[in-house]
Design a protein around this motif. Structure first.
Motif, PDB file in Angstrom:
ATOM      1  N   LEU A 193     -12.415 -11.679   6.830  1.00 13.41           N
ATOM      2  CA  LEU A 193     -11.864 -10.653   5.962  1.00 13.41           C
ATOM      3  C   LEU A 193     -10.806 -11.305   5.089  1.00 13.41           C
ATOM      4  CD1 LEU A 193     -13.182  -8.926   8.235  1.00 13.41           C
ATOM      5  CD2 LEU A 193     -11.337  -7.269   7.911  1.00 13.41           C
ATOM      6  N   ALA A 194     -10.841 -10.995   3.805  1.00 12.50           N
ATOM      7  CA  ALA A 194      -9.905 -11.601   2.863  1.00 12.50           C
ATOM      8  C   ALA A 194      -8.978 -10.540   2.281  1.00 12.50           C
ATOM      9  CB  ALA A 194     -10.651 -12.303   1.731  1.00 12.50           C
ATOM     10  N   GLY A 195      -7.794 -10.963   1.890  1.00 13.06           N
ATOM     11  CA  GLY A 195      -6.852 -10.085   1.214  1.00 13.06           C
ATOM     12  C   GLY A 195      -6.521 -10.632  -0.163  1.00 13.06           C
ATOM     13  N   ILE A 196      -6.608  -9.786  -1.182  1.00 12.97           N
ATOM     14  CA  ILE A 196      -6.345 -10.205  -2.556  1.00 12.97           C
ATOM     15  C   ILE A 196      -5.229  -9.333  -3.129  1.00 12.97           C
ATOM     16  CG2 ILE A 196      -7.300 -10.431  -4.875  1.00 12.97           C
ATOM     17  CD1 ILE A 196     -10.034 -10.834  -3.610  1.00 12.97           C
ATOM     18  N   PRO A 197      -4.042  -9.896  -3.322  1.00 12.87           N
ATOM     19  CA  PRO A 197      -2.945  -9.103  -3.905  1.00 12.87           C
ATOM     20  C   PRO A 197      -3.290  -8.637  -5.321  1.00 12.87           C
ATOM     21  CG  PRO A 197      -2.097 -11.085  -2.859  1.00 12.87           C
ATOM     22  CD  PRO A 197      -3.591 -11.239  -2.935  1.00 12.87           C
ATOM     23  N   ILE A 198      -2.966  -7.400  -5.612  1.00 13.31           N
ATOM     24  CA  ILE A 198      -3.157  -6.847  -6.951  1.00 13.31           C
ATOM     25  C   ILE A 198      -1.823  -6.293  -7.429  1.00 13.31           C
ATOM     26  CG2 ILE A 198      -5.568  -6.232  -6.511  1.00 13.31           C
ATOM     27  CD1 ILE A 198      -4.594  -3.288  -6.238  1.00 13.31           C
ATOM     28  N   ALA A 199      -1.793  -5.880  -8.687  1.00 10.14           N
ATOM     29  CA  ALA A 199      -0.607  -5.201  -9.183  1.00 10.14           C
ATOM     30  C   ALA A 199      -0.434  -3.903  -8.407  1.00 10.14           C
ATOM     31  CB  ALA A 199      -0.758  -4.924 -10.679  1.00 10.14           C
ATOM     32  N   ARG A 200       0.698  -3.290  -8.535  1.00  9.41           N
ATOM     33  CA  ARG A 200       1.022  -2.071  -7.790  1.00  9.41           C
ATOM     34  C   ARG A 200      -0.031  -0.994  -8.005  1.00  9.41           C
ATOM     35  NH1 ARG A 200       5.768   0.899  -6.322  1.00  9.41           N
ATOM     36  NH2 ARG A 200       5.002   2.410  -4.799  1.00  9.41           N
ATOM     37  N   SER A 201      -0.326  -0.232  -6.954  1.00  9.92           N
ATOM     38  CA  SER A 201      -1.176   0.948  -7.052  1.00  9.92           C
ATOM     39  C   SER A 201      -0.494   2.066  -6.278  1.00  9.92           C
ATOM     40  CB  SER A 201      -2.571   0.676  -6.494  1.00  9.92           C
ATOM     41  OG  SER A 201      -2.517   0.437  -5.097  1.00  9.92           O
ATOM     42  N   ILE A 202      -0.905   3.302  -6.535  1.00  7.94           N
ATOM     43  CA  ILE A 202      -0.311   4.461  -5.880  1.00  7.94           C
ATOM     44  C   ILE A 202      -1.411   5.233  -5.159  1.00  7.94           C
ATOM     45  CG2 ILE A 202       0.984   6.602  -6.174  1.00  7.94           C
ATOM     46  CD1 ILE A 202       2.604   4.135  -6.877  1.00  7.94           C
ATOM     47  N   ASP A 203      -1.144   5.586  -3.910  1.00  8.48           N
ATOM     48  CA  ASP A 203      -2.061   6.392  -3.111  1.00  8.48           C
ATOM     49  C   ASP A 203      -1.602   7.844  -3.200  1.00  8.48           C
ATOM     50  OD1 ASP A 203      -3.917   7.276  -1.325  1.00  8.48           O
ATOM     51  OD2 ASP A 203      -2.912   6.489   0.465  1.00  8.48           O
ATOM     52  N   VAL A 204      -2.427   8.704  -3.792  1.00 11.09           N
ATOM     53  CA  VAL A 204      -2.042  10.100  -4.004  1.00 11.09           C
ATOM     54  C   VAL A 204      -2.489  10.941  -2.806  1.00 11.09           C
ATOM     55  CG1 VAL A 204      -2.251  12.121  -5.493  1.00 11.09           C
ATOM     56  CG2 VAL A 204      -2.167   9.835  -6.500  1.00 11.09           C
ATOM     57  N   ASP A 205      -1.541  11.223  -1.920  1.00 14.33           N
ATOM     58  CA  ASP A 205      -1.835  11.984  -0.710  1.00 14.33           C
ATOM     59  C   ASP A 205      -1.175  13.351  -0.679  1.00 14.33           C
ATOM     60  OD1 ASP A 205      -3.617  10.481   0.825  1.00 14.33           O
ATOM     61  OD2 ASP A 205      -2.032   9.169   1.548  1.00 14.33           O
ATOM     62  N   ASN A 206      -0.061  13.502  -1.376  1.00 18.53           N
ATOM     63  CA  ASN A 206       0.654  14.774  -1.357  1.00 18.53           C
ATOM     64  C   ASN A 206       1.175  15.077  -2.761  1.00 18.53           C
ATOM     65  OD1 ASN A 206       3.393  13.570  -1.623  1.00 18.53           O
ATOM     66  ND2 ASN A 206       2.881  12.691   0.380  1.00 18.53           N
ATOM     67  N   PRO A 207       1.660  16.294  -2.989  1.00 20.72           N
ATOM     68  CA  PRO A 207       2.082  16.673  -4.344  1.00 20.72           C
ATOM     69  C   PRO A 207       3.120  15.750  -4.967  1.00 20.72           C
ATOM     70  CG  PRO A 207       1.837  18.626  -2.986  1.00 20.72           C
ATOM     71  CD  PRO A 207       1.661  17.450  -2.067  1.00 20.72           C
ATOM     72  N   ASP A 208       4.055  15.239  -4.174  1.00 24.35           N
ATOM     73  CA  ASP A 208       5.067  14.342  -4.733  1.00 24.35           C
ATOM     74  C   ASP A 208       4.456  13.059  -5.291  1.00 24.35           C
ATOM     75  OD1 ASP A 208       7.057  16.119  -4.103  1.00 24.35           O
ATOM     76  OD2 ASP A 208       7.659  15.112  -2.254  1.00 24.35           O
ATOM     77  N   ASP A 209       3.329  12.640  -4.710  1.00 19.18           N
ATOM     78  CA  ASP A 209       2.684  11.409  -5.169  1.00 19.18           C
ATOM     79  C   ASP A 209       2.137  11.542  -6.590  1.00 19.18           C
ATOM     80  OD1 ASP A 209       3.177  10.131  -2.750  1.00 19.18           O
ATOM     81  OD2 ASP A 209       1.255  10.749  -1.890  1.00 19.18           O
ATOM     82  N   ILE A 210       1.859  12.760  -7.009  1.00 18.12           N
ATOM     83  CA  ILE A 210       1.347  12.965  -8.363  1.00 18.12           C
ATOM     84  C   ILE A 210       2.400  12.537  -9.386  1.00 18.12           C
ATOM     85  CG2 ILE A 210       0.516  14.663 -10.032  1.00 18.12           C
ATOM     86  CD1 ILE A 210      -0.538  16.301  -7.654  1.00 18.12           C
ATOM     87  N   THR A 211       3.625  12.988  -9.166  1.00 13.58           N
ATOM     88  CA  THR A 211       4.718  12.595 -10.061  1.00 13.58           C
ATOM     89  C   THR A 211       4.946  11.093 -10.000  1.00 13.58           C
ATOM     90  OG1 THR A 211       5.785  14.747  -9.795  1.00 13.58           O
ATOM     91  CG2 THR A 211       7.155  12.930 -10.590  1.00 13.58           C
ATOM     92  N   THR A 212       4.907  10.527  -8.801  1.00 12.48           N
ATOM     93  CA  THR A 212       5.086   9.083  -8.649  1.00 12.48           C
ATOM     94  C   THR A 212       4.016   8.324  -9.418  1.00 12.48           C
ATOM     95  OG1 THR A 212       6.075   9.360  -6.449  1.00 12.48           O
ATOM     96  CG2 THR A 212       5.197   7.184  -6.994  1.00 12.48           C
ATOM     97  N   ALA A 213       2.756   8.769  -9.310  1.00 13.34           N
ATOM     98  CA  ALA A 213       1.652   8.101 -10.001  1.00 13.34           C
ATOM     99  C   ALA A 213       1.789   8.227 -11.502  1.00 13.34           C
ATOM    100  CB  ALA A 213       0.325   8.695  -9.536  1.00 13.34           C
ATOM    101  N   GLU A 214       2.221   9.396 -11.981  1.00 12.34           N
ATOM    102  CA  GLU A 214       2.377   9.584 -13.429  1.00 12.34           C
ATOM    103  C   GLU A 214       3.485   8.691 -13.966  1.00 12.34           C
ATOM    104  OE1 GLU A 214       0.692  14.121 -14.008  1.00 12.34           O
ATOM    105  OE2 GLU A 214       2.841  13.829 -13.679  1.00 12.34           O
ATOM    106  N   ASN A 215       4.582   8.585 -13.226  1.00 10.35           N
ATOM    107  CA  ASN A 215       5.654   7.680 -13.653  1.00 10.35           C
ATOM    108  C   ASN A 215       5.191   6.227 -13.636  1.00 10.35           C
ATOM    109  OD1 ASN A 215       7.547   9.707 -14.095  1.00 10.35           O
ATOM    110  ND2 ASN A 215       8.297   9.657 -11.985  1.00 10.35           N
ATOM    111  N   PHE A 216       4.445   5.877 -12.630  1.00  7.98           N
ATOM    112  CA  PHE A 216       3.907   4.522 -12.519  1.00  7.98           C
ATOM    113  C   PHE A 216       3.045   4.181 -13.735  1.00  7.98           C
ATOM    114  CE2 PHE A 216      -0.080   2.349 -11.161  1.00  7.98           C
ATOM    115  CZ  PHE A 216       0.409   1.064 -11.026  1.00  7.98           C
ATOM    116  N   LEU A 217       2.148   5.087 -14.119  1.00  8.70           N
ATOM    117  CA  LEU A 217       1.273   4.831 -15.246  1.00  8.70           C
ATOM    118  C   LEU A 217       2.042   4.776 -16.567  1.00  8.70           C
ATOM    119  CD1 LEU A 217      -1.757   7.092 -14.238  1.00  8.70           C
ATOM    120  CD2 LEU A 217      -1.681   4.589 -14.221  1.00  8.70           C
ATOM    121  N   ARG A 218       3.192   5.424 -16.614  1.00 11.96           N
ATOM    122  CA  ARG A 218       4.022   5.376 -17.827  1.00 11.96           C
ATOM    123  C   ARG A 218       4.933   4.164 -17.852  1.00 11.96           C
ATOM    124  NH1 ARG A 218       5.178  11.190 -16.443  1.00 11.96           N
ATOM    125  NH2 ARG A 218       3.691  12.475 -17.611  1.00 11.96           N
TER     126      ARG A 218
END
Length: 243
Positions: A214-239
């Motif tokens: 099994l290999a691991g490949i680091p990528i740029a930051r990503s956001i896991d949207v699991d709850n309502p607060d994560d939506i705001t976090t993801a939108e800020n991240f994309l901006r």
């Protein structure tokens, strides 16, 4: 090695997204910056060169299929409608669907709730193609504020995973919900189901324990949207706002 235009891909969208119930919509249809999660992931698959994409949804999520088919996509779409008992079962069903005619992959797979910047999936697959011996490659990101991150540790200076889950406590890396998988892992599917494994993270740990690469490949930051607060976090991240 296959050309990128022959890439098969899969999306896991069969979860019920109970922590997002307050949004009064199915999790794959939750919008981040005006676009649904399922549309974002499918766009990432297209950027990576996918020609064939299988999406697994549960039997109560037909609205997801109805929404997606309204748009034109540059790949063939296949739908698996099945209420699976666990994330591992969804994972294996998608791999089994893609592994037709002796095709061993690698297949590009993603959870529906992973939000990443443009070209992240394409860059991930570019690096995967240099790792022909890995049966599973996992995109790695910072654990961030994820409630239950799946931590992993690699050999220093190498991509090979040496620990996953509790054994990788305090690691700087967690899985990002993006995978490249070879069909050869299916030789472990029957035993895993028989043994009652009920989570993808446990199945991946089992593969590691049994000596699979099994290999691991680091990528740029990503956001896991699991709850309502994560939506705001993801939108800020994309901006481009620090999160």
């Amino acid at each position: 090695m296959k050309a990128s235009g022959d890439l098969k891909a899969g999306v896991f969208a069969a979860g019920r997204g109970e922590r997002l119930r307050a949004q009064s919509t199915l999790k794959p249809l939750v919008k981040v910056n005006g676009r649904t999660l399922i549309e974002r992931v499918l766009t990432s698959m297209a950027e990576a060169g996918a020609s064939d994409v299988a999406v697994i949804i549960n039997e109560d999520s037909l609205a997801v299929r109805d929404h997606v088919v309204k748009s034109k996509w540059p790949f063939a779409l296949r739908w698996i409608v099945e209420t699976t008992p666990s994330s591992m079962h969804s994972f294996l069903r998608v791999v089994e669907t893609l592994a037709t005619e002796g095709d061993d992959g690698p297949f590009l797979l993603s959870t529906v709730d992973t939000v990443a910047n443009s070209q992240t999936y394409a860059q991930f697959m570019s690096e995967v193609r240099q790792l022909e011996q890995a049966v599973v490659a996992l995109a790695l990101t910072s654990p961030g504020n994820d409630e239950k991150p799946l931590l992993v540790r690699c050999t220093p200076g190498d991509t090979r995973l040496v620990a996953i889950g509790e054994a990788a406590a305090r690691s700087e890396y967690a899985t990002a919900g993006i995978y490249a998988v070879r069909a050869s892992i299916l030789c472990e599917a029957e035993a895993a189901r028989r043994d009652g494994i009920n989570a993808l993270r446990i199945f991946l740990g089992r593969l590691l324990e049994r000596g699979y690469y099994l290999a691991g490949i680091p990528i740029a930051r990503s956001i896991d949207v699991d709850n309502p607060d994560d939506i705001t976090t993801a939108e800020n991240f994309l901006r481009g706002v620090a999160v």
